[in-house]
Scaffold this motif. Structure first.
Motif, PDB file in Angstrom:
ATOM      1  N   THR A   6      32.650 -45.379  15.684  1.00 25.69           N
ATOM      2  CA  THR A   6      32.150 -44.477  14.653  1.00 25.69           C
ATOM      3  C   THR A   6      30.857 -43.835  15.118  1.00 25.69           C
ATOM      4  N   GLY A   7      30.495 -42.788  14.439  1.00 25.42           N
ATOM      5  CA  GLY A   7      29.166 -42.231  14.588  1.00 25.42           C
ATOM      6  C   GLY A   7      28.902 -41.470  15.862  1.00 25.42           C
ATOM      7  N   PHE A   8      29.857 -40.682  16.343  1.00 28.78           N
ATOM      8  CA  PHE A   8      29.602 -39.787  17.470  1.00 28.78           C
ATOM      9  C   PHE A   8      28.962 -38.501  16.949  1.00 28.78           C
ATOM     10  N   TYR A   9      27.822 -38.159  17.530  1.00 28.61           N
ATOM     11  CA  TYR A   9      27.156 -36.894  17.191  1.00 28.61           C
ATOM     12  C   TYR A   9      27.257 -35.974  18.400  1.00 28.61           C
ATOM     13  N   LEU A  10      26.752 -34.735  18.227  1.00 25.56           N
ATOM     14  CA  LEU A  10      26.892 -33.719  19.267  1.00 25.56           C
ATOM     15  C   LEU A  10      26.429 -34.211  20.637  1.00 25.56           C
ATOM     16  N   GLU A  11      25.294 -34.935  20.667  1.00 27.74           N
ATOM     17  CA  GLU A  11      24.771 -35.371  21.963  1.00 27.74           C
ATOM     18  C   GLU A  11      25.616 -36.467  22.612  1.00 27.74           C
ATOM     19  N   ASP A  12      26.551 -37.046  21.860  1.00 29.65           N
ATOM     20  CA  ASP A  12      27.429 -38.094  22.408  1.00 29.65           C
ATOM     21  C   ASP A  12      28.729 -37.524  22.972  1.00 29.65           C
ATOM     22  N   LEU A  13      28.988 -36.231  22.724  1.00 29.51           N
ATOM     23  CA  LEU A  13      30.282 -35.643  23.102  1.00 29.51           C
ATOM     24  C   LEU A  13      30.195 -34.932  24.443  1.00 29.51           C
ATOM     25  N   SER A  14      31.311 -34.962  25.194  1.00 33.08           N
ATOM     26  CA  SER A  14      31.397 -34.209  26.440  1.00 33.08           C
ATOM     27  C   SER A  14      32.837 -33.740  26.639  1.00 33.08           C
ATOM     28  N   VAL A  15      32.975 -32.628  27.345  1.00 38.31           N
ATOM     29  CA  VAL A  15      34.311 -32.075  27.593  1.00 38.31           C
ATOM     30  C   VAL A  15      35.126 -33.084  28.407  1.00 38.31           C
ATOM     31  N   GLY A  16      36.371 -33.287  27.991  1.00 42.01           N
ATOM     32  CA  GLY A  16      37.246 -34.225  28.682  1.00 42.01           C
ATOM     33  C   GLY A  16      37.299 -35.597  28.010  1.00 42.01           C
ATOM     34  N   GLN A  17      36.364 -35.861  27.100  1.00 41.28           N
ATOM     35  CA  GLN A  17      36.358 -37.140  26.377  1.00 41.28           C
ATOM     36  C   GLN A  17      37.646 -37.267  25.544  1.00 41.28           C
ATOM     37  N   LYS A  18      38.170 -38.495  25.520  1.00 35.53           N
ATOM     38  CA  LYS A  18      39.426 -38.715  24.804  1.00 35.53           C
ATOM     39  C   LYS A  18      39.272 -39.795  23.746  1.00 35.53           C
ATOM     40  N   PHE A  19      39.991 -39.636  22.659  1.00 36.64           N
ATOM     41  CA  PHE A  19      39.964 -40.593  21.553  1.00 36.64           C
ATOM     42  C   PHE A  19      41.400 -40.897  21.131  1.00 36.64           C
ATOM     43  N   THR A  20      41.626 -42.128  20.703  1.00 37.62           N
ATOM     44  CA  THR A  20      42.958 -42.521  20.233  1.00 37.62           C
ATOM     45  C   THR A  20      42.847 -43.141  18.848  1.00 37.62           C
ATOM     46  N   SER A  21      43.791 -42.802  17.980  1.00 43.54           N
ATOM     47  CA  SER A  21      43.765 -43.312  16.606  1.00 43.54           C
ATOM     48  C   SER A  21      44.565 -44.602  16.475  1.00 43.54           C
ATOM     49  N   ASP A  22      44.498 -45.185  15.291  1.00 46.76           N
ATOM     50  CA  ASP A  22      45.432 -46.239  14.890  1.00 46.76           C
ATOM     51  C   ASP A  22      46.831 -45.650  14.692  1.00 46.76           C
ATOM     52  N   HIS A  23      47.745 -46.494  14.220  1.00 48.84           N
ATOM     53  CA  HIS A  23      49.124 -46.066  13.985  1.00 48.84           C
ATOM     54  C   HIS A  23      49.429 -46.005  12.483  1.00 48.84           C
ATOM     55  N   PHE A  24      50.405 -45.183  12.143  1.00 47.96           N
ATOM     56  CA  PHE A  24      50.815 -45.023  10.734  1.00 47.96           C
ATOM     57  C   PHE A  24      52.328 -44.880  10.694  1.00 47.96           C
ATOM     58  N   GLN A  25      52.972 -45.627   9.786  1.00 41.00           N
ATOM     59  CA  GLN A  25      54.432 -45.515   9.690  1.00 41.00           C
ATOM     60  C   GLN A  25      54.859 -44.564   8.574  1.00 41.00           C
ATOM     61  N   MET A  26      55.652 -43.570   8.952  1.00 33.20           N
ATOM     62  CA  MET A  26      56.251 -42.651   7.990  1.00 33.20           C
ATOM     63  C   MET A  26      57.491 -43.338   7.419  1.00 33.20           C
ATOM     64  N   THR A  27      57.591 -43.358   6.109  1.00 32.69           N
ATOM     65  CA  THR A  27      58.777 -43.937   5.484  1.00 32.69           C
ATOM     66  C   THR A  27      59.520 -42.829   4.738  1.00 32.69           C
ATOM     67  N   GLU A  28      60.780 -43.090   4.442  1.00 37.79           N
ATOM     68  CA  GLU A  28      61.576 -42.132   3.674  1.00 37.79           C
ATOM     69  C   GLU A  28      60.931 -41.881   2.313  1.00 37.79           C
ATOM     70  N   GLU A  29      60.426 -42.942   1.693  1.00 37.98           N
ATOM     71  CA  GLU A  29      59.793 -42.811   0.367  1.00 37.98           C
ATOM     72  C   GLU A  29      58.576 -41.881   0.448  1.00 37.98           C
ATOM     73  N   ARG A  30      57.754 -42.077   1.474  1.00 39.40           N
ATOM     74  CA  ARG A  30      56.559 -41.220   1.623  1.00 39.40           C
ATOM     75  C   ARG A  30      56.948 -39.767   1.892  1.00 39.40           C
ATOM     76  N   ILE A  31      57.945 -39.575   2.752  1.00 39.27           N
ATOM     77  CA  ILE A  31      58.404 -38.214   3.088  1.00 39.27           C
ATOM     78  C   ILE A  31      58.870 -37.489   1.831  1.00 39.27           C
ATOM     79  N   LYS A  32      59.668 -38.184   1.005  1.00 41.45           N
ATOM     80  CA  LYS A  32      60.217 -37.535  -0.196  1.00 41.45           C
ATOM     81  C   LYS A  32      59.142 -37.307  -1.261  1.00 41.45           C
ATOM     82  N   ARG A  33      58.180 -38.224  -1.361  1.00 43.30           N
ATOM     83  CA  ARG A  33      57.123 -38.081  -2.370  1.00 43.30           C
ATOM     84  C   ARG A  33      56.228 -36.885  -2.034  1.00 43.30           C
ATOM     85  N   PHE A  34      55.832 -36.765  -0.767  1.00 42.98           N
ATOM     86  CA  PHE A  34      55.003 -35.616  -0.371  1.00 42.98           C
ATOM     87  C   PHE A  34      55.775 -34.311  -0.585  1.00 42.98           C
ATOM     88  N   ALA A  35      57.027 -34.302  -0.144  1.00 41.27           N
ATOM     89  CA  ALA A  35      57.840 -33.079  -0.246  1.00 41.27           C
ATOM     90  C   ALA A  35      58.030 -32.671  -1.706  1.00 41.27           C
TER      91      ALA A  35
END
Lengths: 154, 154
Positions: A9-38
């Protein structure tokens, strides 16, 4: 090759550089969620009904592209793109190369592409970030190359 | 000047032409809707809490850009862009020139910009559509210039 940064957490402008990479957690899409959003935001047959979806160009139930985009945002906010001042997007280039399906597990990989300091406001910059949402087969289902407003550490 | 088409249904490829305009119904954004969407998909303080939002770059509570985009999609599906085969977007260029605020009444104006027939599939084309979401002061809060897959009448 740069190691992707995960759930910091807490990256500010001075912490960033071109080429830096970040990866998120995972999230499962379910049929129920797909239909509710739609049902609320994109009530088209191929997002709501299996047999209609089978007969459509999607060949089976598919999440609304806006649902995939919203889930990607949640993954970014939850540590996938750990900007200290929050993720403030001005816009960008969006693509949905493949549909998201019920049961898909999604995560987002982001890379800093460009940092353009503001001429008039020395404490801020426009940072171009490409975020790609991948399914469990590592196939991209969504990408968004966005211009974000990023601030220096207060 | 072309009269914008409102709430018609069933436009197929042969019914579309460059310069054609469509207008959606209206939708009211409420504080409750803004906070509910943000809690699920974009839980950042400036979308959830008035005092945090006042202290932020938004200067007050603002809807998630993805919420505005999702509402725009609903307005398009409900007759704002009356494509007979549905609205199937492949991607495009997205911008949020201004925040959406609690109480804003939104509608979407769309224009057909380009029609590129498929070389291999004579019954389909990629149609470029610019959709602009406007608030009650006719100020754009969201725009999306998208490539849509459109089919001839079956």
């Amino acid at each position: 090759m740069t190691q992707a940064i995960q759930n910091k957490t807490g990256f500010y402008l001075e912490d960033l550089s071109v080429g830096q990479k970040f990866t998120s957690d995972h999230f499962q899409m379910t049929e129920e969620r797909i239909k509710r959003f739609a049902a609320e935001f994109d009530p088209q047959p191929f997002h709501l009904d299996e047999s209609a979806a089978k007969a459509s160009v999607f060949g089976g139930l598919a999440a609304s592209g806006w649902h995939t985009a919203a889930v990607a945002m949640r993954l970014l906010v939850d540590g996938g793109l750990p900007l200290g001042n929050g993720i403030i997007g001005l816009g960008g280039d969006l693509a949905w190369p493949k549909p998201t399906r019920p049961g898909d597990t999604l995560h987002v990989e982001s890379e800093i592409l460009e940092i353009v300091p503001s001429r008039s406001k020395p404490n801020q910059a426009i940072v171009k970030v490409r975020s790609t949402t991948l399914n469990q087969h590592d196939a991209p289902v969504h990408s968004f190359t966005s211009k974000c407003l990023v601030f220096k550490r207060p």
